[in-house]
Design a protein around this motif. Structure first.
Motif, PDB file in Angstrom:
ATOM      1  N   ALA A 121       4.197  -0.677  55.950  1.00  0.00           N
ATOM      2  CA  ALA A 121       3.920   0.322  55.108  1.00  0.00           C
ATOM      3  C   ALA A 121       3.522   1.708  55.442  1.00  0.00           C
ATOM      4  O   ALA A 121       4.364   2.465  54.976  1.00  0.00           O
ATOM      5  CB  ALA A 121       2.477  -0.049  54.372  1.00  0.00           C
ATOM      6  N   ARG A 122       3.224   1.913  56.596  1.00  0.00           N
ATOM      7  CA  ARG A 122       3.351   3.098  57.342  1.00  0.00           C
ATOM      8  C   ARG A 122       4.638   3.490  57.513  1.00  0.00           C
ATOM      9  O   ARG A 122       4.937   4.847  57.573  1.00  0.00           O
ATOM     10  CB  ARG A 122       2.509   3.088  58.574  1.00  0.00           C
ATOM     11  N   HIS A 123       5.513   2.775  58.060  1.00  0.00           N
ATOM     12  CA  HIS A 123       6.841   2.806  58.340  1.00  0.00           C
ATOM     13  C   HIS A 123       7.607   3.645  57.052  1.00  0.00           C
ATOM     14  O   HIS A 123       8.181   4.422  57.198  1.00  0.00           O
ATOM     15  CB  HIS A 123       7.778   1.743  58.828  1.00  0.00           C
ATOM     16  N   VAL A 124       7.396   2.851  55.907  1.00  0.00           N
ATOM     17  CA  VAL A 124       7.936   3.235  54.778  1.00  0.00           C
ATOM     18  C   VAL A 124       7.427   4.709  54.577  1.00  0.00           C
ATOM     19  O   VAL A 124       8.274   5.656  54.132  1.00  0.00           O
ATOM     20  CB  VAL A 124       7.330   2.321  53.580  1.00  0.00           C
ATOM     21  N   PHE A 125       6.083   4.706  54.577  1.00  0.00           N
ATOM     22  CA  PHE A 125       5.789   6.426  54.563  1.00  0.00           C
ATOM     23  C   PHE A 125       6.256   7.331  55.401  1.00  0.00           C
ATOM     24  O   PHE A 125       6.737   8.352  55.020  1.00  0.00           O
ATOM     25  CB  PHE A 125       4.000   6.448  54.579  1.00  0.00           C
ATOM     26  N   ARG A 126       6.241   7.152  56.794  1.00  0.00           N
ATOM     27  CA  ARG A 126       6.726   8.014  57.448  1.00  0.00           C
ATOM     28  C   ARG A 126       8.419   8.298  57.360  1.00  0.00           C
ATOM     29  O   ARG A 126       8.820   9.373  57.555  1.00  0.00           O
ATOM     30  CB  ARG A 126       6.634   7.468  59.172  1.00  0.00           C
ATOM     31  N   ASP A 127       9.130   7.092  57.127  1.00  0.00           N
ATOM     32  CA  ASP A 127      10.490   7.301  56.719  1.00  0.00           C
ATOM     33  C   ASP A 127      10.683   8.271  55.793  1.00  0.00           C
ATOM     34  O   ASP A 127      11.724   9.190  55.529  1.00  0.00           O
ATOM     35  CB  ASP A 127      11.132   5.984  56.247  1.00  0.00           C
ATOM     36  N   ARG A 128       9.751   8.184  54.530  1.00  0.00           N
ATOM     37  CA  ARG A 128       9.976   9.094  53.506  1.00  0.00           C
ATOM     38  C   ARG A 128       9.496  10.546  53.978  1.00  0.00           C
ATOM     39  O   ARG A 128      10.225  11.374  53.410  1.00  0.00           O
ATOM     40  CB  ARG A 128       9.132   8.534  52.382  1.00  0.00           C
ATOM     41  N   ILE A 129       8.799  10.756  54.680  1.00  0.00           N
ATOM     42  CA  ILE A 129       8.343  12.085  55.114  1.00  0.00           C
ATOM     43  C   ILE A 129       9.559  12.647  55.762  1.00  0.00           C
ATOM     44  O   ILE A 129       9.832  13.636  55.497  1.00  0.00           O
ATOM     45  CB  ILE A 129       7.284  12.101  55.968  1.00  0.00           C
ATOM     46  N   ARG A 130      10.135  11.946  56.763  1.00  0.00           N
ATOM     47  CA  ARG A 130      11.349  12.067  57.259  1.00  0.00           C
ATOM     48  C   ARG A 130      12.520  12.673  56.584  1.00  0.00           C
ATOM     49  O   ARG A 130      13.010  13.564  56.561  1.00  0.00           O
ATOM     50  CB  ARG A 130      11.729  11.283  58.343  1.00  0.00           C
ATOM     51  N   GLN A 131      12.623  11.694  55.500  1.00  0.00           N
ATOM     52  CA  GLN A 131      13.787  12.127  54.349  1.00  0.00           C
ATOM     53  C   GLN A 131      13.583  13.300  53.622  1.00  0.00           C
ATOM     54  O   GLN A 131      14.393  14.042  53.040  1.00  0.00           O
ATOM     55  CB  GLN A 131      14.044  10.937  53.422  1.00  0.00           C
ATOM     56  N   THR A 132      12.177  13.789  53.629  1.00  0.00           N
ATOM     57  CA  THR A 132      11.729  14.943  52.862  1.00  0.00           C
ATOM     58  C   THR A 132      11.864  16.391  53.753  1.00  0.00           C
ATOM     59  O   THR A 132      11.882  17.313  52.936  1.00  0.00           O
ATOM     60  CB  THR A 132      10.461  14.749  52.067  1.00  0.00           C
ATOM     61  N   LEU A 133      12.206  16.008  54.889  1.00  0.00           N
ATOM     62  CA  LEU A 133      12.149  17.291  55.724  1.00  0.00           C
ATOM     63  C   LEU A 133      13.333  18.519  55.365  1.00  0.00           C
ATOM     64  O   LEU A 133      12.770  19.670  55.496  1.00  0.00           O
ATOM     65  CB  LEU A 133      12.160  17.050  57.041  1.00  0.00           C
ATOM     66  N   PRO A 134      14.366  17.918  54.836  1.00  0.00           N
ATOM     67  CA  PRO A 134      15.288  18.998  54.455  1.00  0.00           C
ATOM     68  C   PRO A 134      14.859  20.138  53.394  1.00  0.00           C
ATOM     69  O   PRO A 134      15.385  21.009  53.593  1.00  0.00           O
ATOM     70  CB  PRO A 134      16.404  18.079  53.779  1.00  0.00           C
ATOM     71  N   VAL A 135      13.766  19.752  52.754  1.00  0.00           N
ATOM     72  CA  VAL A 135      13.291  20.707  51.940  1.00  0.00           C
ATOM     73  C   VAL A 135      12.750  21.815  52.679  1.00  0.00           C
ATOM     74  O   VAL A 135      12.796  22.978  52.157  1.00  0.00           O
ATOM     75  CB  VAL A 135      11.963  19.966  51.162  1.00  0.00           C
ATOM     76  N   VAL A 136      12.050  21.779  53.675  1.00  0.00           N
ATOM     77  CA  VAL A 136      11.589  22.558  54.578  1.00  0.00           C
ATOM     78  C   VAL A 136      12.581  23.166  55.379  1.00  0.00           C
ATOM     79  O   VAL A 136      12.599  24.405  55.466  1.00  0.00           O
ATOM     80  CB  VAL A 136      10.449  21.899  55.677  1.00  0.00           C
ATOM     81  N   THR A 137      13.374  22.509  55.840  1.00  0.00           N
ATOM     82  CA  THR A 137      14.694  23.101  56.607  1.00  0.00           C
ATOM     83  C   THR A 137      15.436  23.963  55.975  1.00  0.00           C
ATOM     84  O   THR A 137      15.978  25.247  56.336  1.00  0.00           O
ATOM     85  CB  THR A 137      15.544  22.026  57.740  1.00  0.00           C
ATOM     86  N   ARG A 138      15.833  23.778  54.656  1.00  0.00           N
ATOM     87  CA  ARG A 138      16.544  24.483  53.592  1.00  0.00           C
ATOM     88  C   ARG A 138      15.654  25.878  53.358  1.00  0.00           C
ATOM     89  O   ARG A 138      16.433  26.761  53.272  1.00  0.00           O
ATOM     90  CB  ARG A 138      16.973  23.781  52.555  1.00  0.00           C
ATOM     91  N   ALA A 139      14.547  25.900  53.526  1.00  0.00           N
ATOM     92  CA  ALA A 139      13.713  26.913  53.292  1.00  0.00           C
ATOM     93  C   ALA A 139      13.552  27.906  54.019  1.00  0.00           C
ATOM     94  O   ALA A 139      13.670  29.166  54.084  1.00  0.00           O
ATOM     95  CB  ALA A 139      12.448  26.527  52.699  1.00  0.00           C
TER      96      ALA A 139
END
Lengths: 197, 197
Positions: A121-139
């Protein structure tokens, strides 16, 4: 098997099994979860389920990841303010849904000292955080927030107040909660609170 | 009872029973928790326990409240920066302790869909937030943060990142986590993010 498998049948079975997994978790909880019940609920033979998912941990991990990916899509509006608000709002909508509650229950079951998938479950969560990082790098690339912003810290600051209310205080969460979380993350980023060392 | 009860015996029994309650929760979890086990562990007759705490919910609620009040004292240093750092640091120390983990497990057990004290754990938590509000109102009175700051929103923003890491991502929390949480809450307050409507 003598029946022919029409094109797309695999995908349909996968979708049905993953949906049934979330429904089972939602109704019976993690402790009572079995692959047999999922098979029965889906009307698929259990050997079909076992062929694709060797054990319940594998099945649950994929169902959690699928629920999060489907219900909390990663926005790309061209504006970090809009992206973060969209992300927080879909997190809130998901957390208020039956499937979101079921996923959250599995996520915290380790903390509650239950027999639980210790890491999946934690892996799922961490993976999803990782996939969301482009929102920040694009900003960062657009110059909307400081160059040195740590993307993971920013995303965690966005979502923490929402999880906190749902899991700890039990307060309702809505679009206002989401917008406040987005403002908090943006204010902190612009005050250089997420600067790398 | 034929034995005389020396002065302070009631307090000693209370302390021992509450400590044993946390130990039992820590080792066996909420589902397996019984007053009989607590009595046995403490060496106190179970009727003595039942006389003071009519059921396990009452006993657990008092033990949780006592653990939080003892381990996360409310600071009053004269500086909001120091107060918030002290508060966050003691929360981190507590969350890393066996008793903190046990209390957190009960707190999230409702979210995990368990047979759980549906409200008592949340009440403990809300009461403690309420008791912590003077840290913010004193800061307002000293002119350290804006007058319109909502004290509860500020305290929740302080503690949310710590709970989030402990319960959701499973990351370690330490003094750096605590100090970052304090900086976040102060930055947000000074940017008027917690202004009343």
């Amino acid at each position: 098997m003598s029946r022919s498998a029409p094109l797309g049948r695999g995908t349909k079975v996968r979708t049905a099994v993953l949906a049934a997994t979330i429904d089972e978790l939602s109704e019976r909880g993690y402790a009572a979860f079995t692959i047999d019940n999922v098979a029965q609920r889906t009307g698929v033979h259990k050997t079909t389920v076992y062929r694709r998912w060797p054990d319940r941990e594998a099945l649950i991990a994929e169902a959690l990841a699928d629920s999060v990916a489907t219900d909390i899509p990663i926005p790309d509006t061209g504006s970090v303010d809009d992206d973060l608000r969209a992300l927080a709002r879909s997190l809130v909508t998901w957390a208020n849904s039956a499937s979101g509650r079921a996923v959250l229950a599995v996520m915290v079951s380790t903390a509650a000292g239950l027999p639980a998938p210790p890491n999946s479950a934690r892996h799922v969560f961490r993976d999803r955080i990782r996939q969301t990082l482009p929102v920040v790098t694009r900003a960062i690339a657009r110059g909307e927030i400081p160059d040195a912003t740590d993307p993971a810290e920013m995303i965690k600051t966005l979502v923490a107040p929402i999880y906190f209310r749902v899991l700890i205080t039990g307060e309702p969460v809505d679009d206002n909660t989401a917008d406040a979380a987005a403002t908090l993350a943006l204010t902190a980023a612009r005050a250089h609170l997420f600067a790398h060392d």
